[in-house]
Design a protein around this motif. Structure first.
Motif, PDB file in Angstrom:
ATOM      1  N   GLY A 126       0.864  -1.178   0.000  1.00  0.00           N
ATOM      2  CA  GLY A 126       0.000   0.000   0.000  1.00  0.00           C
ATOM      3  C   GLY A 126       0.899   1.226   0.000  1.00  0.00           C
ATOM      4  N   ASN A 127       0.616   2.151   0.901  1.00  0.00           N
ATOM      5  CA  ASN A 127       1.446   3.356   0.981  1.00  0.00           C
ATOM      6  C   ASN A 127       2.658   3.191   1.883  1.00  0.00           C
ATOM      7  OD1 ASN A 127      -0.310   4.782  -0.686  1.00  0.00           O
ATOM      8  ND2 ASN A 127      -1.634   5.295   1.043  1.00  0.00           N
ATOM      9  N   ASN A 128       2.779   2.042   2.521  1.00  0.00           N
ATOM     10  CA  ASN A 128       3.964   1.831   3.358  1.00  0.00           C
ATOM     11  C   ASN A 128       5.194   1.691   2.473  1.00  0.00           C
ATOM     12  OD1 ASN A 128       2.830   1.589   6.058  1.00  0.00           O
ATOM     13  ND2 ASN A 128       1.855  -0.283   5.282  1.00  0.00           N
ATOM     14  N   LYS A 129       6.264   2.388   2.866  1.00  0.00           N
ATOM     15  CA  LYS A 129       7.539   2.225   2.157  1.00  0.00           C
ATOM     16  C   LYS A 129       8.605   1.979   3.209  1.00  0.00           C
ATOM     17  CE  LYS A 129       6.187   5.224  -1.674  1.00  0.00           C
ATOM     18  NZ  LYS A 129       4.884   5.674  -1.106  1.00  0.00           N
ATOM     19  N   ILE A 130       9.223   0.801   3.112  1.00  0.00           N
ATOM     20  CA  ILE A 130      10.138   0.386   4.167  1.00  0.00           C
ATOM     21  C   ILE A 130      11.385  -0.236   3.558  1.00  0.00           C
ATOM     22  CG2 ILE A 130      10.412  -1.167   6.161  1.00  0.00           C
ATOM     23  CD1 ILE A 130       7.253  -0.961   6.383  1.00  0.00           C
ATOM     24  N   ILE A 131      12.541   0.098   4.135  1.00  0.00           N
ATOM     25  CA  ILE A 131      13.786  -0.495   3.651  1.00  0.00           C
ATOM     26  C   ILE A 131      14.436  -1.254   4.797  1.00  0.00           C
ATOM     27  CG2 ILE A 131      15.237   1.557   4.087  1.00  0.00           C
ATOM     28  CD1 ILE A 131      16.447   0.842   1.231  1.00  0.00           C
ATOM     29  N   VAL A 132      14.992  -2.431   4.479  1.00  0.00           N
ATOM     30  CA  VAL A 132      15.592  -3.281   5.506  1.00  0.00           C
ATOM     31  C   VAL A 132      16.996  -3.687   5.079  1.00  0.00           C
ATOM     32  CG1 VAL A 132      15.383  -5.422   6.819  1.00  0.00           C
ATOM     33  CG2 VAL A 132      13.318  -4.217   6.106  1.00  0.00           C
ATOM     34  N   GLY A 133      17.934  -3.554   5.989  1.00  0.00           N
ATOM     35  CA  GLY A 133      19.293  -4.035   5.751  1.00  0.00           C
ATOM     36  C   GLY A 133      19.673  -5.074   6.804  1.00  0.00           C
ATOM     37  N   VAL A 134      20.364  -6.135   6.368  1.00  0.00           N
ATOM     38  CA  VAL A 134      20.809  -7.182   7.288  1.00  0.00           C
ATOM     39  C   VAL A 134      22.326  -7.279   7.209  1.00  0.00           C
ATOM     40  CG1 VAL A 134      20.845  -9.679   7.671  1.00  0.00           C
ATOM     41  CG2 VAL A 134      18.678  -8.532   7.181  1.00  0.00           C
ATOM     42  N   TYR A 135      22.964  -7.310   8.372  1.00  0.00           N
ATOM     43  CA  TYR A 135      24.412  -7.501   8.441  1.00  0.00           C
ATOM     44  C   TYR A 135      24.687  -8.781   9.232  1.00  0.00           C
ATOM     45  CZ  TYR A 135      25.279  -2.715   6.837  1.00  0.00           C
ATOM     46  OH  TYR A 135      25.347  -1.568   6.101  1.00  0.00           O
ATOM     47  N   GLY A 136      25.615  -9.601   8.719  1.00  0.00           N
ATOM     48  CA  GLY A 136      26.027 -10.750   9.512  1.00  0.00           C
ATOM     49  C   GLY A 136      25.767 -12.064   8.817  1.00  0.00           C
ATOM     50  N   PRO A 137      26.120 -13.170   9.509  1.00  0.00           N
ATOM     51  CA  PRO A 137      26.659 -13.192  10.868  1.00  0.00           C
ATOM     52  C   PRO A 137      28.007 -12.473  10.940  1.00  0.00           C
ATOM     53  CG  PRO A 137      26.315 -15.427  10.013  1.00  0.00           C
ATOM     54  CD  PRO A 137      25.970 -14.491   8.946  1.00  0.00           C
TER      55      PRO A 137
END
Lengths: 252, 217, 269
Positions: free
Chosen positions: A51-62
């Motif tokens: 929908g109108n949600n805009k989200i960014i995700v970053g993962v580091y690891g292990p």
């Protein structure tokens, strides 16, 4: 979003034909778009529009645990930070973490951790950073959908992807994937996350009032939507690599 | 889920009863009743006898800390540098290997409870003084090596370079000519990017000859 | 409590798991039994309402304070409710001083949502001059001795303190509010009960002790009102539940809530 304070009375969430304020039916999900590998520095990343949600995700690891004394001898430490950017909501949100953000960071971490083979990386940590750029109801479920894809993109061994959707209650009826207005003026919100292949529920919360029967019905609605989103997640993961295959084909 | 029932499964999978699930984002190779799951990405987890390329990040009283491109930092004890017992002060430790130095080392012990122990006592191991180090995702190291070393041997021959592949995703390229060293780096990066495509060896072969021709012009 | 794993010995862990296989628990309770409950109310006179709750060895206190303030702009016609909980070092060597962490915040927010969603407090009656002056109700909850299941104890303490709390009677003189000497009960609509069910392997247990919490895979808290509606859910812990388990836990929670309800102090007025 329009300023809606003081006009509570006139907001109509459901019209006489059972159509919601944004034109959806009760069992209709908002459009979802997921992109994989959007950040170069992070080991895994994803961007979601739900929908109108805009989200960014970053993962580091292990990776190595800092500070060192936090390391767990038999498994990887999972850290998760869910943060809303000050401009992501109609009234500017203070940049310091709110109590809501702290609770959601924990709930989201505990929704994702059941899927991760943490025991294979003792004394390391996996960090999940979630930044909400624009919010419109259901940011935690959208965050989970993106974060599990980012974990897979990082090459972290997973039992399954984690897929999430919220069931709300508007005008006394259950509604799939409620938006911001429906969340604010509706009668309840029940976010659910699952590992679809394995049938485990890893996030389950609710506020508002639900009858016993509504909980069973909510699970049925959620399960259906979750399988749809699951396909979108898998497609997003594949498309990153299919893109390269296409490039190779064109060059030949 | 990748398969259910009577299959011989290899690679990155896990099972619940007779159902088999992939545990990583990867490719599946299916060959009759054999299924193999190959991860596309992943961190390096040390194993005994692995050859790795490391970078000194700290000099201690009796050991060096070594970045081996892994969540686990390598430890190189003084006793794994010299074959004879020696007494050395800390300042002289940094004379032997200092922060930033690159080493070719072997993992001699690792059990997750303590950081992996390295040695440079064997032949061909030790400080690296020339060449270029390329970093790729460790799960793609087998692609760079190729079947029975076919890929790496081809690059070695055509570009007349020496290539040492660390299991930790670091690859040392030493060329007789610096141009060829640079070309080899480009080739390795291409292999990494296209590791999951078919006909990789042939495509890389023509890519190299194209590069060599351009270089010659 | 990041180093939970160091707190309990493997022997104890094994003992808990072995007993559970036979549907038994280390303190002799059945899987769906809760520990002994004692509730003491109106014990601190400076507070508008107060309660100390004993749930087995777990002891917690809650206090209600009220003051007159300005309503939130988006809810001008109702009072303000604030729940705060802090895991103080007094109650356990595992709790550290400092700003509230994830667990403190989760506990207080789950209590807050349960009270809010059940519409326990008749919020409209707290609006003294709509849009301008309302009662603000602050509910502060603290552990004194932590031996497991703070969630349910916190909920019970908050609810008990509200049920027996009093506010000054008010008189409105144009835009001024005059507090009279007489006190009246806090207006109450409904009463939520918090029931936490732990999952260990495939067993569901009610009211886990501290030792049981250390071996739990996950927890689910259902908040139940007197009509057996669900007015709050919170899953926590690093494993998942099957849907069947969650439905079963819901039914257990409804049953247990009805039993716990009998221990509640009588509503004032």
């Amino acid at each position: 979003m329009k300023k809606v304070s003081n006009i509570t009375e006139v907001i109509k969430l459901l019209d006489e034909n059972g159509i919601r304020s944004d034109g959806r039916r009760l069992d209709e999900m908002r459009k979802i778009k997921i992109e994989v590998g959007v950040l170069k520095n992070a080991d895994g990343s994803a961007y979601i529009e739900m929908g109108n949600n805009k989200i960014i995700v970053g993962v580091y690891g292990p990776k190595e645990v800092r500070p060192k004394h936090l390391a767990i001898p038999y498994k990887s430490l999972i850290r998760c930070r869910y943060e809303m950017m000050p401009f992501s909501v109609s009234d500017r949100k203070s940049p310091s973490p709110s109590r809501r953000e702290i609770e959601l960071s924990k709930a989201i971490r505990e929704a994702l951790e059941p899927a991760i083979f943490t025991e294979e990386f003792p004394r390391t940590m996996i960090e999940i950073f979630i930044e909400v750029l624009e919010a419109d109801g259901g940011t935690r479920t959208a965050s989970i959908n993106a974060a599990s894809v980012a974990l897979a993109d990082a090459g972290i061994p997973l039992r399954d992807l984690v897929t999430a959707i919220a069931i709300g209650k508007i005008d006394g009826k259950l509604a799939l994937d409620i938006n911001g207005i429906e969340d604010q003026y509706g009668d309840g919100d029940m976010p659910i996350a699952m590992m679809p292949q394995l049938g485990y529920v890893t996030l389950f919360q609710a506020d508002g009032i639900f009858t016993s029967e509504e909980i069973e019905k909510a699970f049925e609605m959620a399960k259906k939507a979750i399988w749809n989103i699951y396909e979108i997640q898998k497609k997003a993961l594949k498309s990153k690599y299919l893109q390269i295959v296409k490039e190779v084909d064109i060059n030949e | 889920m990748i398969a259910e029932g009577k299959y011989k499964i290899e690679g990155a999978y896990y099972a619940i009863g007779k159902k088999y699930y992939s545990r990583v984002l990867g490719l599946t190779e299916v060959d009759n009743e054999r299924v193999k799951v190959i991860p596309l990405k992943g961190k390096y987890i040390p194993r005994e006898n692995d050859l790795v390329i490391g970078k000194i990040i700290d000099v201690g009283m009796t050991n060096w800390s070594v970045d081996i491109n892994s969540p686990y930092t390598g430890v190189l004890q003084v006793t794994e540098v010299f074959s004879k017992p020696t007494s050395i002060s800390r300042s002289s430790l940094s004379n032997i290997l200092n922060v930033g130095d690159v080493i070719l080392a072997k993992v001699i012990a690792f059990d997750f409870t303590r950081d992996p122990l390295l040695t440079i006592k064997e032949a061909k191991l030790g400080k690296v003084s020339k060449g270029t180090v390329v970093e790729i995702t460790p799960s793609k190291v087998p692609r760079v090596i190729g079947k029975k070393g076919s890929m790496v041997n081809m690059i070695r021959e055509v570009l007349k370079v020496n290539i040492i592949v660390g299991k930790n995703g670091r690859i040392l390229v030493i060329g007789s000519k610096p141009e060829y060293e640079a070309l080899a780096v480009m080739v390795i990066k291409k292999i990494e990017k296209e590791a999951h495509t078919t006909g990789l060896t042939d495509r890389i072969k023509s890519y190299i000859s194209k590069l060599v021709n351009e270089e010659g012009e | 409590m990041s180093d939970k794993y160091q707190v309990i010995s493997i022997l104890k862990k094994d003992a808990i798991l072995q007993l559970l296989k036979k549907n038994e628990r280390i303190d002799g309770r059945g899987l769906e039994d809760f520990r002994e409950i004692e509730i003491f109310t109106n014990i601190y006179n400076k507070a508008e309402g107060s309660a100390r709750v004993h749930l087995g060895d777990t002891k917690v206190v809650a206090g209600v304070k009220a003051s007159i303030g300005i309503p939130f702009p988006d809810t001008p016609n109702v009072g303000v409710q604030v729940v705060n909980a802090e895991l103080i070092p007094l109650a356990s060597p595992l709790f550290e001083a400092g700003p509230p962490g994830e667990e403190d915040i989760e506990l207080s927010r789950v209590v807050d949502r349960g009270i809010r969603s059940s519409e326990m407090i008749d919020n409209k009656k707290l609006a003294l001059i709509p849009g301008k002056k309302v009662w603000m109700i602050f509910i502060d909850i603290y552990p004194l001795d932590y031996h497991g299941n703070l969630m349910d104890a916190f909920g019970l303490a908050a609810v008990s303190a509200l049920l027996t709390g009093n506010l000054y009677e008010t008189e409105i003189n144009e835009d001024d509010i005059i507090l009279k000497e007489n006190k009246i009960p806090i207006p109450i609509n409904h009463v939520p009960i918090f029931v936490t069910i732990g999952k260990i392997q495939n067993k569901l247990i009610v009211d886990p002790t501290f030792e049981e919490e250390m071996v739990l895979d996950a927890k689910i808290t259902y908040t139940i009102d007197e009509n057996n509606n669900i007015c709050g859910i919170q899953k926590s812990g690093t494993a998942g539940f099957t849907i069947d388990e969650l439905i079963m836990a819901r039914d257990i929670a409804i049953e247990v809530a009805a039993k716990i309800r009998k221990y509640l102090p009588l509503k004032k007025g």
